[in-house]
Design an enzyme around this catalytic site. Structure first.
Site, PDB file in Angstrom:
ATOM      1  N   THR A   1     -34.355  85.400  19.792  1.00 21.25           N
ATOM      2  CA  THR A   1     -34.144  86.802  19.442  1.00 21.25           C
ATOM      3  C   THR A   1     -32.691  87.082  19.049  1.00 21.25           C
ATOM      4  O   THR A   1     -32.416  87.853  18.130  1.00 21.25           O
ATOM      5  CB  THR A   1     -34.566  87.677  20.637  1.00 21.25           C
ATOM      6  OG1 THR A   1     -35.963  87.483  20.859  1.00 21.25           O
ATOM      7  CG2 THR A   1     -34.293  89.142  20.375  1.00 21.25           C
TER       8      THR A   1
ATOM      9  N   HIS B   1     -23.615  98.912  19.204  1.00 17.41           N
ATOM     10  CA  HIS B   1     -23.875 100.345  19.054  1.00 17.41           C
ATOM     11  C   HIS B   1     -22.732 101.175  19.613  1.00 17.41           C
ATOM     12  O   HIS B   1     -22.050 100.782  20.565  1.00 17.41           O
ATOM     13  CB  HIS B   1     -25.206 100.704  19.712  1.00 17.41           C
ATOM     14  CG  HIS B   1     -26.378 100.177  18.950  1.00 17.41           C
ATOM     15  ND1 HIS B   1     -26.838 100.772  17.795  1.00 17.41           N
ATOM     16  CD2 HIS B   1     -27.146  99.076  19.136  1.00 17.41           C
ATOM     17  CE1 HIS B   1     -27.857 100.064  17.316  1.00 17.41           C
ATOM     18  NE2 HIS B   1     -28.058  99.030  18.122  1.00 17.41           N
TER      19      HIS B   1
ATOM     20  N   VAL C   1     -39.523  75.447  30.241  1.00 19.36           N
ATOM     21  CA  VAL C   1     -39.870  75.566  31.652  1.00 19.36           C
ATOM     22  C   VAL C   1     -41.386  75.653  31.776  1.00 19.36           C
ATOM     23  O   VAL C   1     -42.023  76.508  31.146  1.00 19.36           O
ATOM     24  CB  VAL C   1     -39.203  76.813  32.269  1.00 19.36           C
ATOM     25  CG1 VAL C   1     -39.697  77.032  33.694  1.00 19.36           C
ATOM     26  CG2 VAL C   1     -37.689  76.671  32.238  1.00 19.36           C
TER      27      VAL C   1
ATOM     28  N   LYS D   1     -35.116 103.727  15.748  1.00 19.99           N
ATOM     29  CA  LYS D   1     -33.836 103.991  15.105  1.00 19.99           C
ATOM     30  C   LYS D   1     -33.974 103.955  13.594  1.00 19.99           C
ATOM     31  O   LYS D   1     -33.051 104.287  12.880  1.00 19.99           O
ATOM     32  CB  LYS D   1     -32.803 102.956  15.561  1.00 19.99           C
ATOM     33  CG  LYS D   1     -32.383 103.096  17.017  1.00 19.99           C
ATOM     34  CD  LYS D   1     -31.102 102.301  17.272  1.00 19.99           C
ATOM     35  CE  LYS D   1     -30.526 102.567  18.660  1.00 19.99           C
ATOM     36  NZ  LYS D   1     -30.951 101.587  19.666  1.00 19.99           N
TER      37      LYS D   1
ATOM     38  N   ARG E   1     -38.217  91.556  19.116  1.00 17.85           N
ATOM     39  CA  ARG E   1     -37.611  92.249  20.242  1.00 17.85           C
ATOM     40  C   ARG E   1     -38.487  92.021  21.475  1.00 17.85           C
ATOM     41  O   ARG E   1     -39.711  92.067  21.377  1.00 17.85           O
ATOM     42  CB  ARG E   1     -37.513  93.740  19.967  1.00 17.85           C
ATOM     43  CG  ARG E   1     -36.850  94.115  18.653  1.00 17.85           C
ATOM     44  CD  ARG E   1     -37.069  95.596  18.414  1.00 17.85           C
ATOM     45  NE  ARG E   1     -36.470  96.094  17.181  1.00 17.85           N
ATOM     46  CZ  ARG E   1     -37.069  96.096  15.992  1.00 17.85           C
ATOM     47  NH1 ARG E   1     -38.276  95.586  15.865  1.00 17.85           N
ATOM     48  NH2 ARG E   1     -36.469  96.605  14.943  1.00 17.85           N
TER      49      ARG E   1
ATOM     50  N   CYS F   1     -19.184  73.997   1.202  1.00 22.44           N
ATOM     51  CA  CYS F   1     -20.020  75.129   0.780  1.00 22.44           C
ATOM     52  C   CYS F   1     -19.199  75.993  -0.152  1.00 22.44           C
ATOM     53  O   CYS F   1     -18.159  76.504   0.218  1.00 22.44           O
ATOM     54  CB  CYS F   1     -20.461  75.926   2.000  1.00 22.44           C
ATOM     55  SG  CYS F   1     -21.177  77.525   1.628  1.00 22.44           S
TER      56      CYS F   1
ATOM     57  N   CYS G   1     -26.383  80.795  -2.832  1.00 22.21           N
ATOM     58  CA  CYS G   1     -27.186  79.642  -3.248  1.00 22.21           C
ATOM     59  C   CYS G   1     -28.049  79.131  -2.093  1.00 22.21           C
ATOM     60  O   CYS G   1     -28.858  78.215  -2.272  1.00 22.21           O
ATOM     61  CB  CYS G   1     -26.345  78.544  -3.880  1.00 22.21           C
ATOM     62  SG  CYS G   1     -25.835  77.196  -2.815  1.00 22.21           S
TER      63      CYS G   1
END
Lengths: 500, 446
Positions: A41, A50, A173, A274, A334, A423, A458
């Site tokens: 996540t 925030h 686990v 939100k 989430r 890169c 790219c």
């Protein structure tokens, strides 16, 4: 070996807890099922710190959002991950929404969030000329920031490891049992054996790994297992809550649009969401999203509907944003508890502490959550003796692209590996990639999230090869053992005749 | 191969060429021919030759060298031609920035970070492949979704395979070439899926790489979902309607471990953006004059940076011109500015160069939007030429000689390609081989 604390889950919460624990004289381990920390996540996060005014009063989410917000400057300074207070704007399109803005503003002021301002159309147009002219008013909060969430995970974990915490990665686990003075944690270690000649030909499929059963013993357990925190808690009967997955799709735009929108832009929040945001990420590239849809815990798909929703939502705020500028998309899940609130603190099993239900603003709150978790461990009997040799900082990674001419010259004179470009879209050098491997990157995604290699327009077309070569060289594995993100995510296989 | 390197990177060159692929090599050659004394070519790879080095299949050089060559053979000839002219080559280097005063910031293992001043700059960085993000294919994001060019590198440069069972999305030339290449390597290629109602690559590649190997080409069909948590497990394909909306009722799953993308090339214009060059919204490359000069004084561009070519031969020819333009610029022999604008009309997406002069001979490259056959190419009302067919995947070339514009005094010429249904057929003026006719049906002298 017996640990004092085992943290299950190496997302931003687990990493923050581990780093907090590493201040004390104790033995701790972080267990994660992925091959590197932060790949669940936390990786697929909007990366927003925030501002502190959005979360409702009287909720853990609301209070920890503001408390956590204030802790990020020191963390970013010590751990050298990307963090910038860009500010945010919450936009109202009508009178009802203007009223909501005032409510949020009052709430923020009571909490002590500084600098909140209401901007009328004129101010808004001056500061953010590309936002919709239908916005009648916006609430500006300078305390909002953006962070590279995966970088934060890597650096928190690195700091913890430098201060003595162990990482047990690629380990799922399977069971936890209460035993005398602690817990037995059974794990299945998915050990990659792809470089062994005898298994090379079986390349396609999970035969590339062997599963090794292990037992990790620990006096205390912190459950920061994200989407699976409910299942983990149930193993010792410490649960009683369920976690559901709410998927968010995000779409990254070409860097041509850097600066098009300078602050995080929110629509006026509804009680449930939100909404779709326009987010200038830490590196400046814009991202639009996230959507919010209930989904399975393994559903990381992006969808045509999600794309349509994200771009329609973004266009409402900034009409010039187009699908044509999309360079990449991803989805994240989430971890939402039944109550929509954080499930945080002691459980009904002594020594088993919860940090679950960690949905937004959990990233913002993470440093504050970590201190609460450590408090809960102490309340459960963990003795905390501060180390005198705790090292709060980690060495700053080299960022060639951010140096000026004189600094770049000095750097490459010292080490010519920084003169070879790996890169081109994001200007990342061989030296930086090498450093990332030496600091723990094992996969192409691990390199990408540490150095930005392959993140640009790219999308790895040029650099993937170079990264594979460097992983091969530094880790001493064949190219066929290089993976995108561990497990069975191989990139190339041997010629057919090997196993035909 | 031995690559000469400049022992000392000079602080100043007459012409600096960015990129040592076919475009950059030809540009350097052209610059020397036009009198530039000190010419430097910079390339990011450790060897010059660009993408040609991984294109080990034949089919190159028929127009430029008059014989069929493989990619590395073509590259070798181009490298030799360039180095014979005493051009400095800096390999394993990268141009970080170009300022409008033509000061380049270069980094290389051999010379560190340094500034190099150029009398003229030629941009020849080529193109990059479009990736999954550009077309937003829904689904998961496992390993095994890669561009055809990356797979080509794996197979031809590293001796590895991208997977065991492959689906190809897009019928660009690299995808077609890779379909054949993978079959030859024993990989199962399930099929090629193309969103458009026609193939995107050269017809000869459709025939030689797909038909000859029994690989199906599914037109008006696209990949609508990628499955697989860690590695690709299957893809879902569906036919699309005339507005390209997938007909999900007819979707089907194809088990595979690899999805190759050959969905187009994009001019690699990082430096053009940095220089603030005027870009053409259709080609996305810099707008150039007939000497391939961009909107900035002394900055030239050529090859796939300007527009995507179908054959490398045309890249070389166009780039020779750009190099000569740069050479003429630094020796003060630049010609008079262009005085005729070519306006793309019906079924013409763009013309490069978009402007020409009435004084010199020009080769104008064009792409069409739609297949059409038979048809007529019209240049204003002064010239008309029948064509057997035109095809979006195949570039049209048109040679315009000064005598041809003798009676023309206007400022703008519209270029149209219109259907020729009922007209009596006229034979082309010059006999061309069938291969040539397929490749550049308009490649005739005007």
């Amino acid at each position: 070996m017996r640990y004092d604390v085992a943290v299950i889950g190496g997302g931003v919460i687990g990493c923050a807890v581990a780093r907090e624990l590493s201040r004390y004289r104790l033995r701790a381990v972080v267990i994660d099922k992925e091959c590197e920390v932060g790949l669940g996540t936390s990786k697929a996060n909007s990366g927003i710190i925030h501002a502190g005014h959005h979360g409702a009063e009287g909720t853990l989410k609301g209070e920890l959002e503001w408390r956590g917000n204030q802790m990020w400057d020191a963390l970013a300074r010590d751990l050298h991950f990307g963090f910038k207070r860009v500010g945010d704007l919450t936009c109202a399109f009508d009178e009802d929404q203007r009223a909501t803005l005032r409510k949020i503003m009052a709430q923020g002021k009571r909490r002590g969030v500084p600098g909140l301002e209401l901007w009328g159309p004129e101010r808004l147009r001056r500061e953010e000329p590309h936002l919709s002219h239908d916005i009648v008013e916006a609430l500006y909060a300078p305390t909002a920031g953006v962070v590279n969430p995966y970088e934060a995970c890597f650096m928190l974990a690195e700091s913890a490891v430098r201060n003595g915490v162990d990482l047990a990665l690629d380990r799922t686990v399977t069971d936890i049992r209460r035993v005398d003075h602690g817990f037995d944690i059974d794990v299945l270690w998915r050990r990659d054996v792809l470089w062994r000649r005898d298994v090379l030909w079986r390349r396609s499929g999970p035969q590339g790994q062997e599963m090794v059963a292990e037992r990790i013993k620990s006096r205390f357990v912190v459950n920061a297992a994200g989407l699976f925190a409910d299942a983990i808690a149930d193993m010792v009967d410490a649960g009683g809550f369920t976690i559901r997955a709410r998927k968010g799709e995000e779409y990254l735009l070409d860097k041509r649009l850097i600066g098009y929108v300078k602050r995080i832009v929110f629509p006026c929040p509804t009680p449930t969401s939100k909404g779709i945001l326009v987010i200038p990420t830490y590196d400046g590239t814009l991202m639009v999203g996230p959507t919010a849809d209930w989904s399975d815990k393994d559903d990381l798909t992006t969808t045509a509907e999600g794309s349509a929703e994200a771009f329609a939502g973004a266009r409402r705020l900034a009409p010039g944003i187009s699908e044509k500028d999309c360079i990449a998309e991803f989805a994240g899940l989430r971890a939402v508890s039944d109550t929509e609130e954080f499930v945080l603190g002691p459980s009904r099993v002594a020594g088993f502490v919860l940090a679950a239900g960690m949905q937004s603003p959990a990233l913002t709150a993470a440093p504050a959550v970590a201190t609460l978790v450590v408090d809960a461990l102490r309340d459960d009997g963990l003795e905390l003796v501060a180390k005198d040799d705790f090292e709060p900082t980690v060495p700053a990674p080299v960022r060639f692209a951010e140096l000026d001419y004189a600094e770049q010259r000095a750097l490459v004179a010292r080490d010519p590996a920084y003169a070879r470009l790996v890169c081109r879209c994001e200007i990342v050098t061989e030296g930086e990639v090498r450093d990332a491997i030496d600091r723990g990157a094992r996969t192409l995604d691990g390199l990408k999230f540490r150095t930005r290699v392959g993140m640009g327009r790219c999308q790895g077309g040029f650099c993937t090869w170079n990264c594979m070569e460097l992983l091969r060289e530094r880790l001493g594995v064949p190219l066929t053992a290089v993976t995108k993100r561990g497990g069975d995510s191989w990139v190339a296989c041997e010629r057919t005749e090997v196993g035909a | 191969m031995i690559t000469p390197k400049p022992a000392h990177l000079q602080p100043r060159y007459d012409v600096v060429v960015v990129g040592a692929g076919p475009a950059g090599l030809a540009a350097a050659t052209g610059a020397r021919e036009a009198g530039a004394e000190r010419v430097l070519v910079i390339d990011r790879e450790s060897e010059p030759g660009g993408i040609l080095q991984q294109c080990i299949h034949p089919g190159f050089g028929l127009h430029h060298f008059g014989e069929e060559l493989t990619g590395p053979e073509y590259a070798q000839r181009a490298i030799e031609q360039t180095l014979e002219r005493e051009v400095d080559l800096l390999a394993g280097a990268y141009v970080l920035d170009v300022a409008p005063d033509r000061r380049l910031k270069v980094t290389s293992r051999d010379h560190g970070v340094a500034y190099v001043d150029a009398g003229a700059v030629v941009l020849a960085m080529g193109a990059r492949e479009r990736t999954r993000g550009a077309v937003r294919i829904p689904g998961e994001r496992p390993a095994g979704v890669m561009t055809a060019g990356f797979a080509q590198k794996l197979v031809n440069m590293a001796g590895l395979l991208p997977g065991r069972r492959v689906v190809i999305l897009g019928s660009g030339d690299i995808g077609l070439i890779m379909a054949r290449r993978l079959v030859l390597e024993g990989v199962e290629v399930e099929g090629v899926y193309e969103l458009m109602p026609h193939a995107n690559g050269l017809n000869r590649n459709v025939v030689q790489c797909l038909h000859d190997f029994g690989i199906p080409l599914h037109l008006s069909t696209t990949v609508v979902h990628v499955h697989g948590r860690e590695r690709v497990e299957k893809v879902t394909v569906a036919p699309v309607d005339e507005r390209f909306v997938p007909r999900m009722g007819e979707a089907r799953d194809i088990p595979c471990d690899t999805l190759l993308l050959s969905i187009g090339l994009i001019p690699d214009n990082e430096l053009a953006h940095r220089l603030g060059l005027r870009l053409d919204p259709v080609t996305t490359g810099p707008v150039v004059t007939s000497t391939m000069e961009t909107s900035r004084d002394g900055v030239f561009a050529c090859g796939n940076v300007v527009h995507i070519h179908d054959l490398v031969d045309y890249v070389s020819q166009e780039s020779l011109l750009a190099g000569r333009g740069a050479g003429a610029y630094v020796t003060g022999r630049a010609g008079r500015p262009d005085n005729v604008r070519l306006t793309p009309g019906q079924n013409v997406r763009y013309c490069v160069p978009p402007t020409i002069t009435t004084e010199r001979e020009h080769t104008v490259y064009m792409r069409v939007a739609q297949p059409m056959a038979p048809c007529t190419l019209r240049l204003g009302d002064i010239y008309e030429k029948p064509l057997r067919y035109v095809f979006p995947g195949e570039m049209l070339t048109l040679k315009v000689r000064p005598r041809f514009l003798e009676g023309f005094h206007g400022g703008s010429l519209r270029v149209d390609i219109v259907p020729r249904d009922e007209e009596p057929r006229r034979a082309p003026r010059t006999q061309v081989t069938s291969a040539d006719a397929e490749v550049h049906p308009g490649g005739e002298e005007a």
